[in-house]
Design an enzyme around this catalytic site. Sequence first.
Site, PDB file in Angstrom:
ATOM      1  N   THR A  39      -5.966  31.569  14.808  1.00 14.97           N
ATOM      2  CA  THR A  39      -5.459  30.209  14.604  1.00 14.97           C
ATOM      3  C   THR A  39      -6.311  29.166  15.330  1.00 14.97           C
ATOM      4  O   THR A  39      -5.869  28.034  15.562  1.00 14.97           O
ATOM      5  CB  THR A  39      -4.001  30.102  15.096  1.00 14.97           C
ATOM      6  OG1 THR A  39      -3.979  30.410  16.509  1.00 14.97           O
ATOM      7  CG2 THR A  39      -3.081  31.052  14.355  1.00 14.97           C
ATOM      8  N   HIS A  50       0.281  23.627  10.940  1.00 13.78           N
ATOM      9  CA  HIS A  50      -0.876  24.416  10.515  1.00 13.78           C
ATOM     10  C   HIS A  50      -0.748  25.913  10.856  1.00 13.78           C
ATOM     11  O   HIS A  50      -0.597  26.748   9.981  1.00 13.78           O
ATOM     12  CB  HIS A  50      -2.148  23.859  11.163  1.00 13.78           C
ATOM     13  CG  HIS A  50      -2.403  22.406  10.875  1.00 13.78           C
ATOM     14  ND1 HIS A  50      -2.696  21.913   9.613  1.00 13.78           N
ATOM     15  CD2 HIS A  50      -2.414  21.320  11.689  1.00 13.78           C
ATOM     16  CE1 HIS A  50      -2.874  20.606   9.670  1.00 13.78           C
ATOM     17  NE2 HIS A  50      -2.710  20.216  10.919  1.00 13.78           N
ATOM     18  N   ASP A  51      -0.823  26.236  12.127  1.00 14.22           N
ATOM     19  CA  ASP A  51      -0.980  27.637  12.527  1.00 14.22           C
ATOM     20  C   ASP A  51       0.167  28.562  12.130  1.00 14.22           C
ATOM     21  O   ASP A  51      -0.084  29.718  11.729  1.00 14.22           O
ATOM     22  CB  ASP A  51      -1.212  27.720  14.047  1.00 14.22           C
ATOM     23  CG  ASP A  51      -2.540  27.093  14.445  1.00 14.22           C
ATOM     24  OD1 ASP A  51      -2.691  26.705  15.610  1.00 14.22           O
ATOM     25  OD2 ASP A  51      -3.426  26.981  13.572  1.00 14.22           O
ATOM     26  N   ASP A 101      -6.245  29.155  20.073  1.00 14.98           N
ATOM     27  CA  ASP A 101      -6.747  28.110  20.976  1.00 14.98           C
ATOM     28  C   ASP A 101      -5.552  27.246  21.377  1.00 14.98           C
ATOM     29  O   ASP A 101      -5.528  26.037  21.158  1.00 14.98           O
ATOM     30  CB  ASP A 101      -7.861  27.267  20.321  1.00 14.98           C
ATOM     31  CG  ASP A 101      -7.385  26.460  19.112  1.00 14.98           C
ATOM     32  OD1 ASP A 101      -7.976  25.381  18.859  1.00 14.98           O
ATOM     33  OD2 ASP A 101      -6.435  26.873  18.437  1.00 14.98           O
ATOM     34  N   ASP A 155      -0.333  26.576  17.709  1.00 15.03           N
ATOM     35  CA  ASP A 155      -0.639  27.972  18.050  1.00 15.03           C
ATOM     36  C   ASP A 155       0.564  28.616  18.741  1.00 15.03           C
ATOM     37  O   ASP A 155       0.932  29.754  18.460  1.00 15.03           O
ATOM     38  CB  ASP A 155      -1.840  28.057  18.995  1.00 15.03           C
ATOM     39  CG  ASP A 155      -3.098  27.411  18.457  1.00 15.03           C
ATOM     40  OD1 ASP A 155      -3.160  26.164  18.437  1.00 15.03           O
ATOM     41  OD2 ASP A 155      -3.996  28.144  18.041  1.00 15.03           O
ATOM     42  N   ASN A 172     -10.911  23.665  13.092  1.00 17.82           N
ATOM     43  CA  ASN A 172     -11.301  25.008  13.550  1.00 17.82           C
ATOM     44  C   ASN A 172     -12.663  25.411  12.979  1.00 17.82           C
ATOM     45  O   ASN A 172     -13.479  26.030  13.657  1.00 17.82           O
ATOM     46  CB  ASN A 172     -10.260  26.051  13.152  1.00 17.82           C
ATOM     47  CG  ASN A 172      -8.989  25.941  13.961  1.00 17.82           C
ATOM     48  OD1 ASN A 172      -9.004  25.420  15.077  1.00 17.82           O
ATOM     49  ND2 ASN A 172      -7.878  26.405  13.405  1.00 17.82           N
TER      50      ASN A 172
HETATM   51  O1  RIB Z   1      -6.946  21.762  11.973  1.00 18.54           O
HETATM   52  C1  RIB Z   1      -5.801  22.367  12.521  1.00 18.54           C
HETATM   53  C2  RIB Z   1      -6.187  23.416  13.527  1.00 18.54           C
HETATM   54  O2  RIB Z   1      -6.891  22.811  14.607  1.00 18.54           O
HETATM   55  C3  RIB Z   1      -4.973  24.102  14.180  1.00 18.54           C
HETATM   56  O3  RIB Z   1      -5.288  25.445  14.446  1.00 18.54           O
HETATM   57  C4  RIB Z   1      -4.782  23.359  15.461  1.00 18.54           C
HETATM   58  O4  RIB Z   1      -4.184  24.171  16.491  1.00 18.54           O
HETATM   59  C5  RIB Z   1      -6.203  23.045  15.825  1.00 18.54           C
HETATM   60  O5  RIB Z   1      -6.742  24.210  16.454  1.00 18.54           O
HETATM   61 CA    CA Z   2      -5.012  26.316  16.651  1.00 18.08          CA
END
Ligand code: RIB
Ligand code: CA
Length: 317
Positions: free
Chosen positions: A128, A242-243, A12, A17, A170
């Site tokens: 992701t 994160h991703d 996304d 990402d 997510n």
């Molecule tokens: O919580 C983090 C996630 O939420 C990551 O994938 C960020 O890109 C958002 O999609």
């Molecule tokens: Ca993401």
Amino acid sequence: MAETTSVWFDCDTGFDDLLALVVASRDPSLRLAGVSTVVGNTSLDNTTANTLAAVEAFGIDAPVYRGCAQPIAGPPHTIEGLLGEGGMGTTGRRLAPARRRRAESRHAVRALIAYLRAAGEPALVVATGPLTNLAQAINLAPDVAAKIGRLVVMGGSAGAGNHTAAAEFNAFADPEAWDVVLRAGAPLEMFGLNLTRQVLIGPSDRDRIAAVGTDLAGAVADSLDAYLRIRQRDKPGEMPLHDPCTTVYLARPDWFALEPARVEIELAGRITRGATVCEFRVPRKAQPNALVATRAEGSKVAGRTVDQMVAALRAAA
Ligand code: RIB
Ligand code: CA
């Protein structure tokens, strides 16, 4: 020529990402078979436009497929207010919109089903963003769940949430999708907030990226600057990465520890909807259904992510 593993990347696209996709694209052991977009950080139009801008800018030749514009149940929950315009904010320069690259005409869910059915061996899928595309593929073609050999996901949390106190974004954005994936028995390797919060990116990384000196490097650095200002607009600070934990993990699993657990997602909780409850006392208390990442060598993971981005920027110059 070393053996490569085909990987399907569902995202996304927002900033992290983008980083995860670039890390995957530079991994010589991986071959990106398809990239699918989903509503999440922002609308499907925006996640698709951001993904097309990324694949064009970095010369990633994998086909891009538009996926689901709505979660399985309820309205979309997007976070442009947090992330900035178009779901990928900037404090200056922005990735140029794609001029040559277009999304394929086939819907991502249909493309993913076809890909999984045609895969000669159990497939590797990385996600992701919200799991809507994966879940709808399983809903439409239940046989494909068994075709997934590994499902490496950034989402959920074995601890506190971020979108709410209980839920990671997510998972919160489409908890029914998580439930479909979990019930289908897809072999999940989960990278939740409990893990990703151990991996931090900061202003010095932004400066390293900017120092590449190209317009594209400037756009990535300015987008990173905006990401670093999510918590405090007037002062960039360290933020969790994160991703990219998913795609760095594929290259360097030795930098991570994962433990078997029973993961279930809350669908009905008035204040806990989207919470991923992880029971690690398996098999005594419950049968395991996932491997949950619990520890990372955070500085190495962040360092490799930035190294790969710098290398990609130099290659794109
Ligand atoms: O919580 C983090 C996630 O939420 C990551 O994938 C960020 O890109 C958002 O999609
Ligand atoms: Ca993401």
